[in-house]
Structure formats: C-alpha cells, structure tokens
Scaffold this active site. Structure first.
Site, PDB file in Angstrom:
ATOM      1  N   GLY A  13      90.202  12.549  23.065  1.00 60.51           N
ATOM      2  CA  GLY A  13      89.604  13.954  22.573  1.00 60.51           C
ATOM      3  C   GLY A  13      89.645  15.124  24.047  1.00 60.51           C
ATOM      4  O   GLY A  13      88.546  15.878  23.714  1.00 60.51           O
ATOM      5  N   THR A  14      90.149  14.814  24.815  1.00 52.12           N
ATOM      6  CA  THR A  14      90.125  15.643  25.908  1.00 52.12           C
ATOM      7  C   THR A  14      90.618  16.982  25.474  1.00 52.12           C
ATOM      8  O   THR A  14      90.207  17.933  25.950  1.00 52.12           O
ATOM      9  CB  THR A  14      91.121  15.147  27.142  1.00 52.12           C
ATOM     10  OG1 THR A  14      92.123  15.163  26.816  1.00 52.12           O
ATOM     11  CG2 THR A  14      90.288  14.024  27.661  1.00 52.12           C
ATOM     12  N   ASN A  15      91.582  17.311  24.695  1.00 51.40           N
ATOM     13  CA  ASN A  15      92.180  18.593  24.280  1.00 51.40           C
ATOM     14  C   ASN A  15      91.080  19.118  23.157  1.00 51.40           C
ATOM     15  O   ASN A  15      90.946  20.250  23.362  1.00 51.40           O
ATOM     16  CB  ASN A  15      93.405  18.307  23.608  1.00 51.40           C
ATOM     17  CG  ASN A  15      94.707  18.259  24.592  1.00 51.40           C
ATOM     18  OD1 ASN A  15      94.794  19.174  25.380  1.00 51.40           O
ATOM     19  ND2 ASN A  15      94.882  17.013  24.899  1.00 51.40           N
ATOM     20  N   ILE A  97     102.064  10.997  11.580  1.00 59.12           N
ATOM     21  CA  ILE A  97     103.066  11.754  10.801  1.00 59.12           C
ATOM     22  C   ILE A  97     102.671  12.391   9.464  1.00 59.12           C
ATOM     23  O   ILE A  97     102.540  11.643   8.510  1.00 59.12           O
ATOM     24  CB  ILE A  97     104.563  11.181  10.875  1.00 59.12           C
ATOM     25  CG1 ILE A  97     104.744  10.947  12.170  1.00 59.12           C
ATOM     26  CG2 ILE A  97     105.430  12.306  10.277  1.00 59.12           C
ATOM     27  CD1 ILE A  97     106.091  10.101  12.325  1.00 59.12           C
ATOM     28  N   LEU A  98     102.331  13.567   9.255  1.00 62.42           N
ATOM     29  CA  LEU A  98     101.863  14.266   8.029  1.00 62.42           C
ATOM     30  C   LEU A  98     103.212  14.460   7.019  1.00 62.42           C
ATOM     31  O   LEU A  98     104.103  15.098   7.430  1.00 62.42           O
ATOM     32  CB  LEU A  98     101.040  15.496   8.264  1.00 62.42           C
ATOM     33  CG  LEU A  98      99.862  15.310   9.199  1.00 62.42           C
ATOM     34  CD1 LEU A  98      99.135  16.501   9.532  1.00 62.42           C
ATOM     35  CD2 LEU A  98      98.561  14.827   8.357  1.00 62.42           C
ATOM     36  N   ASN A 112     100.312  22.056  16.476  1.00 68.53           N
ATOM     37  CA  ASN A 112     100.286  20.767  17.258  1.00 68.53           C
ATOM     38  C   ASN A 112     100.795  20.915  18.703  1.00 68.53           C
ATOM     39  O   ASN A 112     101.597  21.748  18.873  1.00 68.53           O
ATOM     40  CB  ASN A 112     101.491  19.937  16.685  1.00 68.53           C
ATOM     41  CG  ASN A 112     101.488  18.605  17.466  1.00 68.53           C
ATOM     42  OD1 ASN A 112     100.445  17.848  17.441  1.00 68.53           O
ATOM     43  ND2 ASN A 112     102.343  18.108  17.763  1.00 68.53           N
ATOM     44  N   HIS A 114     102.279  19.150  21.733  1.00 64.65           N
ATOM     45  CA  HIS A 114     103.013  18.189  22.169  1.00 64.65           C
ATOM     46  C   HIS A 114     103.342  18.152  23.442  1.00 64.65           C
ATOM     47  O   HIS A 114     103.668  19.203  24.340  1.00 64.65           O
ATOM     48  CB  HIS A 114     104.123  18.144  21.272  1.00 64.65           C
ATOM     49  CG  HIS A 114     105.354  17.298  21.453  1.00 64.65           C
ATOM     50  ND1 HIS A 114     104.660  15.781  21.359  1.00 64.65           N
ATOM     51  CD2 HIS A 114     106.508  17.145  21.971  1.00 64.65           C
ATOM     52  CE1 HIS A 114     105.759  14.977  21.361  1.00 64.65           C
ATOM     53  NE2 HIS A 114     106.868  15.896  22.060  1.00 64.65           N
ATOM     54  N   ASP A 154     107.667  17.593  15.465  1.00 65.47           N
ATOM     55  CA  ASP A 154     107.835  18.247  16.678  1.00 65.47           C
ATOM     56  C   ASP A 154     109.256  19.131  16.585  1.00 65.47           C
ATOM     57  O   ASP A 154     109.574  19.659  17.668  1.00 65.47           O
ATOM     58  CB  ASP A 154     107.955  17.379  17.913  1.00 65.47           C
ATOM     59  CG  ASP A 154     106.726  16.374  17.914  1.00 65.47           C
ATOM     60  OD1 ASP A 154     106.837  15.068  18.411  1.00 65.47           O
ATOM     61  OD2 ASP A 154     105.620  16.946  17.407  1.00 65.47           O
ATOM     62  N   GLU A 183      97.911  21.076  29.163  1.00 66.72           N
ATOM     63  CA  GLU A 183      97.632  20.922  27.814  1.00 66.72           C
ATOM     64  C   GLU A 183      96.376  21.476  27.606  1.00 66.72           C
ATOM     65  O   GLU A 183      96.215  22.463  26.439  1.00 66.72           O
ATOM     66  CB  GLU A 183      97.529  19.185  27.394  1.00 66.72           C
ATOM     67  CG  GLU A 183      98.778  18.699  27.019  1.00 66.72           C
ATOM     68  CD  GLU A 183      98.843  17.498  26.757  1.00 66.72           C
ATOM     69  OE1 GLU A 183      97.941  16.373  27.144  1.00 66.72           O
ATOM     70  OE2 GLU A 183      99.527  16.809  25.936  1.00 66.72           O
TER      71      GLU A 183
HETATM   72  N1  LIG Z   1     105.026  16.330   9.621  1.00 64.34           N
HETATM   73  C1  LIG Z   1     104.460  16.408  11.146  1.00 64.34           C
HETATM   74  N2  LIG Z   1     103.581  15.566  11.175  1.00 64.34           N
HETATM   75  C2  LIG Z   1     103.121  15.481  12.762  1.00 64.34           C
HETATM   76  C3  LIG Z   1     103.658  16.132  13.599  1.00 64.34           C
HETATM   77  C4  LIG Z   1     104.931  17.118  13.170  1.00 64.34           C
HETATM   78  O1  LIG Z   1     105.210  17.890  13.946  1.00 64.34           O
HETATM   79  N3  LIG Z   1     105.133  17.003  11.947  1.00 64.34           N
HETATM   80  N4  LIG Z   1     103.213  16.277  15.062  1.00 64.34           N
HETATM   81  C5  LIG Z   1     102.770  15.124  15.439  1.00 64.34           C
HETATM   82  C6  LIG Z   1     101.886  14.692  16.433  1.00 64.34           C
HETATM   83  N5  LIG Z   1     103.129  13.968  17.246  1.00 64.34           N
HETATM   84  C7  LIG Z   1     103.752  14.518  18.419  1.00 64.34           C
HETATM   85  O2  LIG Z   1     103.292  15.626  18.809  1.00 64.34           O
HETATM   86  C8  LIG Z   1     103.165  12.540  16.983  1.00 64.34           C
HETATM   87  C9  LIG Z   1     102.473  11.876  16.707  1.00 64.34           C
HETATM   88  C10 LIG Z   1     102.542  10.405  16.126  1.00 64.34           C
HETATM   89  C11 LIG Z   1     103.766  10.073  15.869  1.00 64.34           C
HETATM   90  C12 LIG Z   1     103.999   8.671  15.343  1.00 64.34           C
HETATM   91  O3  LIG Z   1     105.024   8.081  15.382  1.00 64.34           O
HETATM   92  N6  LIG Z   1     103.110   8.114  14.508  1.00 64.34           N
HETATM   93  C13 LIG Z   1     103.295   6.909  13.848  1.00 64.34           C
HETATM   94  C14 LIG Z   1     102.093   5.912  14.144  1.00 64.34           C
HETATM   95  C15 LIG Z   1     101.846   6.138  15.602  1.00 64.34           C
HETATM   96  C16 LIG Z   1     100.436   5.252  16.020  1.00 64.34           C
HETATM   97  O4  LIG Z   1      99.714   5.188  15.041  1.00 64.34           O
HETATM   98  O5  LIG Z   1     100.274   4.950  17.340  1.00 64.34           O
HETATM   99  C17 LIG Z   1     103.242   7.123  12.212  1.00 64.34           C
HETATM  100  O6  LIG Z   1     102.736   8.276  11.989  1.00 64.34           O
HETATM  101  O7  LIG Z   1     103.593   6.145  11.709  1.00 64.34           O
HETATM  102  C18 LIG Z   1     104.910  10.998  16.195  1.00 64.34           C
HETATM  103  C19 LIG Z   1     104.538  12.070  16.623  1.00 64.34           C
HETATM  104  C20 LIG Z   1     101.309  14.726  14.339  1.00 64.34           C
HETATM  105  N7  LIG Z   1     102.145  14.719  12.987  1.00 64.34           N
HETATM  106  N1  LIG Z   2     102.628  13.608  19.805  1.00 61.99           N
HETATM  107  C1  LIG Z   2     101.340  14.021  20.269  1.00 61.99           C
HETATM  108  C2  LIG Z   2     100.817  13.473  21.653  1.00 61.99           C
HETATM  109  O1  LIG Z   2     101.523  12.454  22.074  1.00 61.99           O
HETATM  110  N2  LIG Z   2      99.788  14.019  22.200  1.00 61.99           N
HETATM  111  C3  LIG Z   2      99.202  13.233  23.313  1.00 61.99           C
HETATM  112  O2  LIG Z   2      97.977  12.774  23.097  1.00 61.99           O
HETATM  113  C4  LIG Z   2      97.131  13.053  23.975  1.00 61.99           C
HETATM  114  C5  LIG Z   2      95.650  13.169  23.250  1.00 61.99           C
HETATM  115  O3  LIG Z   2      94.748  13.370  24.349  1.00 61.99           O
HETATM  116  P1  LIG Z   2      93.456  13.623  23.958  1.00 61.99           P
HETATM  117  O4  LIG Z   2      92.981  12.669  22.920  1.00 61.99           O
HETATM  118  O5  LIG Z   2      92.617  13.331  25.186  1.00 61.99           O
HETATM  119  O6  LIG Z   2      93.371  15.204  23.463  1.00 61.99           O
HETATM  120  C6  LIG Z   2      97.579  14.499  24.626  1.00 61.99           C
HETATM  121  O7  LIG Z   2      97.354  14.436  26.006  1.00 61.99           O
HETATM  122  C7  LIG Z   2      98.951  14.342  24.265  1.00 61.99           C
HETATM  123  O8  LIG Z   2      99.704  13.979  25.447  1.00 61.99           O
END
Ligand SMILES: Nc1nc2c(c(=O)[nH]1)N[C@@H](CN(C=O)c1ccc(C(=O)N[C@@H](CCC(=O)O)C(=O)O)cc1)CN2
Ligand SMILES: NCC(=O)N[C@@H]1O[C@H](COP(=O)([O-])[O-])[C@@H](O)[C@H]1O
Length: 200
Positions: A13-15, A97-98, A112, A114, A154, A183
């Site tokens: 949660g640093t962001n 992933i939503l 988001n 990224h 993304d 970020e």
């Molecule tokens: N529909 C969308 N959902 C999300 C997006 C998006 O652009 N469209 N961005 C992501 C954030 N993200 C990258 O920025 C990202 C986060 C997680 C994953 C992923 O592969 N998740 C897996 C589980 C991984 C885990 O639990 O460690 C999953 O959902 O099965 C990909 C991209 C957030 N959602």
């Molecule tokens: N696809 C999204 C993704 O990979 N986000 C990554 O998760 C970290 C969350 O840090 P935080 O929990 O300290 O904010 C962020 O730093 C970013 O690099």
C-alpha cells in the site's frame, strides 16, 4: 466539494499511502471513502486504519472454495463498492483481473497504476520482466503509466506516462526503488488528471 474515491489494493500500500498523504496535505481534494483489499494480510489496510479510512477485506478464496465463478465475486464486490457511490475507483497494486461485469457498474471511472510503458509488459511482475529484458539488451528503459481500466489487461487509454531509465549498474532492487518513487508521484497526478479531464 471533495471528490469521492475508493482505492483497491492487494499488498504493502505504498501507493495508497501516497494518495492518503496527498489528501491530507490538500494536494488532492478527495475523500477516500473506502480501501478494499483482496488480501487480509495487506499492510495497506493498516495504513488506511491509521488514517481513519474505512476498509473492506474481500478475498476471492471463499468463492473458489465454494466452487463459485470469479464473475460472482466481481459482481458482489461491485455492489459493495457501488453502495459508497464513488466518482473514481483507483487500482493501486490491486492484483486481480476484473471482469467486464465489474467494470460495467462504473461507467469507465476506474484507473490503474502500472509499472511499465504501454504495451510493453502488461500483467503481473512487470518490473522484474523489464529488468530481465534490459539484461538481454532488448530494452534501454522502462516506465510507469496510469491508464483507464478496460477488460483487456493494461490496454486501457493512458492518462499519464513517465519513462524510467535503467542503468547497467542497476540491481533489480535499484530499478524497483526508482520505479516506486515515480509511481508515488504519478498516481496522485493521475487522479488529478482524471478529474481535470472530467471537467473539460
Ligand atoms: N480488467 C482489468 N483488470 C485489471 C487491470 C486491467 O487493466 N484490466 N489491471 C490490473 C493490474 N495489473 C497490472 O497493472 C495486473 C494485476 C494482476 C494480474 C494477474 O495476473 N492477476 C492474477 C492473480 C495474480 C495474483 O493473485 O498474484 C489473476 O487475477 O488471476 C495482471 C495484471 C488489475 N486488474
Ligand atoms: N499490475 C499492477 C502492479 O504490478 N502493481 C505493482 O504493485 C505494486 C504495489 O505496491 P504498493 O502495494 O506498495 O502500492 C506497485 O509498486 C506496482 O509496481
């Protein structure tokens, strides 16, 4: 009138902390109505509690264990979030992933953060993948973007993009630190830009 925002996290949660700090300093005229985590262990929940922000822990596992589909989780989560009537939802390290079923509740008002440039390292573990690509001489730099959230991961329209250099002497930790500092700035600017664009 302060803008109503909700932040979704999965970890440290640093962001989120950068957003909290920006609200508390007056940089962001926003009220964080709720912080949601899909992981009970997320330290970001502690950060929210310390800032007297409401939190919701909403894990996927009970749905998986009950044999329920992800979309049911997504819809139930959307309904909970809807009850707070947010103007913007921010994914700040939200690692789930939503589905389009979730997205359709919020009329595109989801952004988001990224840690990569558009179309370069979509998905999870982007920083590590960029570092490995640099070591293979495939790239000379990487970056961070704040983008609109669409079903394709993304691939949403970027609001802000900032390139981040990689140096030969860098360790992965050096690069992660450089990216995280970008970020923490970009997520705040991304929220400001979202509402500026809304007013145009
Ligand atoms: N529909 C969308 N959902 C999300 C997006 C998006 O652009 N469209 N961005 C992501 C954030 N993200 C990258 O920025 C990202 C986060 C997680 C994953 C992923 O592969 N998740 C897996 C589980 C991984 C885990 O639990 O460690 C999953 O959902 O099965 C990909 C991209 C957030 N959602
Ligand atoms: N696809 C999204 C993704 O990979 N986000 C990554 O998760 C970290 C969350 O840090 P935080 O929990 O300290 O904010 C962020 O730093 C970013 O690099």
């Amino acid at each position: 009138m302060s803008r109503r925002i909700i932040v979704l996290i999965s970890g440290n949660g640093t962001n989120l902390q950068a957003i909290i700090d920006a609200v508390q300093s007056g940089t962001l005229d926003c009220k964080i109505e709720l912080v949601v985590s899909n992981k009970e262990s997320a330290y970001g929940l502690t950060r929210a509690a310390q800032a007297n922000i409401s939190t919701l822990v909403f894990p996927l596992k009970p749905y998986k264990d009950a044999g329920k589909p992800r979309v049911e989780y997504d819809v139930d989560l959307a309904k909970k979030i809807m009850s707070y009537n947010p103007e913007l939802i921010i994914l700040a390290g939200w690692m789930h992933i939503l589905s389009k079923d979730f997205l359709e509740y919020f009329n595109g008002n989801i952004i988001n953060l990224h840690p990569a440039l558009p179309g370069k390292f979509d998905g999870a573990h982007a920083i590590e993948r960029a570092y490995e690509a640099f070591k293979r001489n495939e790239i000379t730099n990487t970056g961070v973007m704040v983008h609109k959230v669409i079903p394709e991961v993304d691939k949403g329209q970027p609001l802000l993009i900032e390139e981040v250099p990689i140096f030969e002497s860098d360790t992965l930790d050096d690069l992660e630190k450089r990216i995280h500092s970008v970020e923490h700035r970009l997520i705040v600017r991304g929220i400001l830009k979202f509402f500026e664009d809304l007013n145009q």
